[in-house]
Write a protein that holds these residues in place. Sequence first.
Motif, PDB file in Angstrom:
ATOM      1  N   PHE A 137      29.331 115.387  20.478  1.00 20.66           N
ATOM      2  CA  PHE A 137      29.507 116.089  19.492  1.00 20.66           C
ATOM      3  C   PHE A 137      31.045 115.564  19.210  1.00 20.66           C
ATOM      4  O   PHE A 137      30.863 115.240  17.711  1.00 20.66           O
ATOM      5  N   ILE A 138      31.846 115.618  19.926  1.00 21.01           N
ATOM      6  CA  ILE A 138      33.382 115.351  19.368  1.00 21.01           C
ATOM      7  C   ILE A 138      33.558 113.877  19.208  1.00 21.01           C
ATOM      8  O   ILE A 138      34.385 113.574  18.436  1.00 21.01           O
ATOM      9  N   CYS A 139      32.990 113.172  19.603  1.00 20.73           N
ATOM     10  CA  CYS A 139      33.031 111.595  19.004  1.00 20.73           C
ATOM     11  C   CYS A 139      32.841 111.282  17.522  1.00 20.73           C
ATOM     12  O   CYS A 139      33.316 110.306  17.097  1.00 20.73           O
ATOM     13  N   TRP A 140      32.424 112.421  16.899  1.00 23.74           N
ATOM     14  CA  TRP A 140      32.102 112.176  15.626  1.00 23.74           C
ATOM     15  C   TRP A 140      33.818 112.620  14.729  1.00 23.74           C
ATOM     16  O   TRP A 140      33.960 112.328  13.695  1.00 23.74           O
ATOM     17  N   ILE A 141      34.410 113.148  15.455  1.00 24.73           N
ATOM     18  CA  ILE A 141      35.626 113.752  14.872  1.00 24.73           C
ATOM     19  C   ILE A 141      36.556 112.869  14.472  1.00 24.73           C
ATOM     20  O   ILE A 141      37.327 113.027  13.268  1.00 24.73           O
ATOM     21  N   PRO A 142      36.825 111.769  15.057  1.00 24.95           N
ATOM     22  CA  PRO A 142      37.716 110.760  14.434  1.00 24.95           C
ATOM     23  C   PRO A 142      37.482 110.346  13.034  1.00 24.95           C
ATOM     24  O   PRO A 142      38.471 110.285  12.297  1.00 24.95           O
ATOM     25  N   PHE A 143      36.306 110.457  12.641  1.00 27.16           N
ATOM     26  CA  PHE A 143      35.879 110.140  11.276  1.00 27.16           C
ATOM     27  C   PHE A 143      36.140 111.009  10.303  1.00 27.16           C
ATOM     28  O   PHE A 143      35.982 110.773   9.081  1.00 27.16           O
ATOM     29  N   VAL A 144      36.843 112.220  10.674  1.00 28.77           N
ATOM     30  CA  VAL A 144      37.277 113.214   9.813  1.00 28.77           C
ATOM     31  C   VAL A 144      38.437 112.430   8.985  1.00 28.77           C
ATOM     32  O   VAL A 144      38.873 113.154   7.807  1.00 28.77           O
ATOM     33  N   ALA A 145      38.907 111.493   9.676  1.00 31.57           N
ATOM     34  CA  ALA A 145      40.072 110.733   8.797  1.00 31.57           C
ATOM     35  C   ALA A 145      39.660 110.302   7.663  1.00 31.57           C
ATOM     36  O   ALA A 145      40.306 110.223   6.527  1.00 31.57           O
ATOM     37  N   TRP A 146      38.335 109.739   7.394  1.00 33.59           N
ATOM     38  CA  TRP A 146      37.847 109.277   6.059  1.00 33.59           C
ATOM     39  C   TRP A 146      37.635 110.438   5.040  1.00 33.59           C
ATOM     40  O   TRP A 146      37.578 110.333   3.957  1.00 33.59           O
ATOM     41  N   ILE A 147      37.416 111.626   5.617  1.00 28.98           N
ATOM     42  CA  ILE A 147      37.113 112.780   4.776  1.00 28.98           C
ATOM     43  C   ILE A 147      38.431 113.276   4.215  1.00 28.98           C
ATOM     44  O   ILE A 147      38.793 113.635   3.176  1.00 28.98           O
ATOM     45  N   CYS A 148      39.390 113.217   5.279  1.00 25.82           N
ATOM     46  CA  CYS A 148      40.855 113.678   4.649  1.00 25.82           C
ATOM     47  C   CYS A 148      41.255 112.323   3.591  1.00 25.82           C
ATOM     48  O   CYS A 148      41.897 112.723   2.706  1.00 25.82           O
ATOM     49  N   ASP A 149      41.035 111.163   3.767  1.00 28.36           N
ATOM     50  CA  ASP A 149      41.315 110.138   2.643  1.00 28.36           C
ATOM     51  C   ASP A 149      40.853 110.321   1.463  1.00 28.36           C
ATOM     52  O   ASP A 149      41.471 110.127   0.306  1.00 28.36           O
ATOM     53  N   THR A 150      39.469 110.699   1.706  1.00 24.21           N
ATOM     54  CA  THR A 150      38.650 111.060   0.201  1.00 24.21           C
ATOM     55  C   THR A 150      39.078 112.200  -0.461  1.00 24.21           C
ATOM     56  O   THR A 150      39.470 112.219  -1.720  1.00 24.21           O
ATOM     57  N   PHE A 151      39.374 113.407   0.210  1.00 26.90           N
ATOM     58  CA  PHE A 151      39.872 114.523  -0.421  1.00 26.90           C
ATOM     59  C   PHE A 151      41.219 114.432  -0.875  1.00 26.90           C
ATOM     60  O   PHE A 151      41.901 115.001  -1.665  1.00 26.90           O
ATOM     61  N   ALA A 152      42.333 113.597  -0.123  1.00 30.78           N
ATOM     62  CA  ALA A 152      43.255 113.340  -0.774  1.00 30.78           C
ATOM     63  C   ALA A 152      43.644 112.705  -1.808  1.00 30.78           C
ATOM     64  O   ALA A 152      44.291 112.757  -2.779  1.00 30.78           O
ATOM     65  N   TYR A 153      42.580 111.578  -1.986  1.00 29.38           N
ATOM     66  CA  TYR A 153      42.477 110.869  -3.095  1.00 29.38           C
ATOM     67  C   TYR A 153      42.072 111.765  -4.268  1.00 29.38           C
ATOM     68  O   TYR A 153      42.728 111.808  -5.463  1.00 29.38           O
ATOM     69  N   LEU A 154      41.133 112.667  -4.094  1.00 27.56           N
ATOM     70  CA  LEU A 154      40.629 113.499  -5.278  1.00 27.56           C
ATOM     71  C   LEU A 154      41.618 114.594  -5.515  1.00 27.56           C
ATOM     72  O   LEU A 154      41.594 114.868  -6.578  1.00 27.56           O
ATOM     73  N   SER A 155      42.191 115.010  -4.611  1.00 26.27           N
ATOM     74  CA  SER A 155      43.217 116.053  -4.907  1.00 26.27           C
ATOM     75  C   SER A 155      44.522 115.623  -5.747  1.00 26.27           C
ATOM     76  O   SER A 155      45.027 116.195  -6.401  1.00 26.27           O
TER      77      SER A 155
END
Length: 271
Positions: A137-155
Amino acid sequence: MKTRVISGVVIAILLLVVLLSGGYVMAGVLMLLSFVAYNELIRACGVHTEGVKVNGLELMGYIGIALHYFLMVFFKDAKVFIISVMFTFFVVMGVYVLTFPKYKAQQAIAAVFSFVYAPVMLSFIYMLRIMDDYGRFICWIPFVAWICDTFAYLSGMAFGKHKLAPVLSPKKTIEGSIGGTLASVITGGIFGYILSTNMVHNNNLIWVFMIITFVAAIVSQIGDLAASGIKRDHGIKDYGNIIPGHGGIMDRFDSVIFVAPMIYGLAVIML
């Protein structure tokens, strides 16, 4: 933009296959990415010798990567990482002193730095995957970095007024950073809720994953800026061109590389 979107979709599909597969497949893919990322870094940092396919310092780094993944797969313990790190340090410095003054001290230092920066830090995704109970389950968590990057751009596009790092990355804003961090924490909360209600049945996981993704969001942004700083210091736009529309492995995975060991450490402590 079309090329970038298509490449992103392909990467997402491959990522899904690799993370679900785990085992030798995952280790093999991470090792391949590590070789490429290491090559990109040593070229950016001036370790590579023009006109020579592989110089002595680079070769020791590649051998170190192979040893690192061998130890990781067959011993499955992050403590053995010190062996591969020290081995690479000693053999790189051995080549440096035995061939002096063929290489500069800065090249030897950069060769070891590049080894730790990309291959070692990236390999923590595998260590997350093999963790008892929660690994798949948690091996997916590092890729939250891409979510952060995307929403940082949009925000940043919607609300950005105050520069986050005006010299290093003029387009990044404090508002964008906050938006990316909030999106990451919300994602962590949703992930923890789904996990706790359907698979593990532990309500504390919601808060645990919110904390982990909060730290991950902060670290991912530092990782992104650090990779940009290295590029600016050496006057390059992208680390490579292996991923159409994105650049090199370091351009796409820079924040994930920073996040992976941090999440591993938090997971060991909190889970």
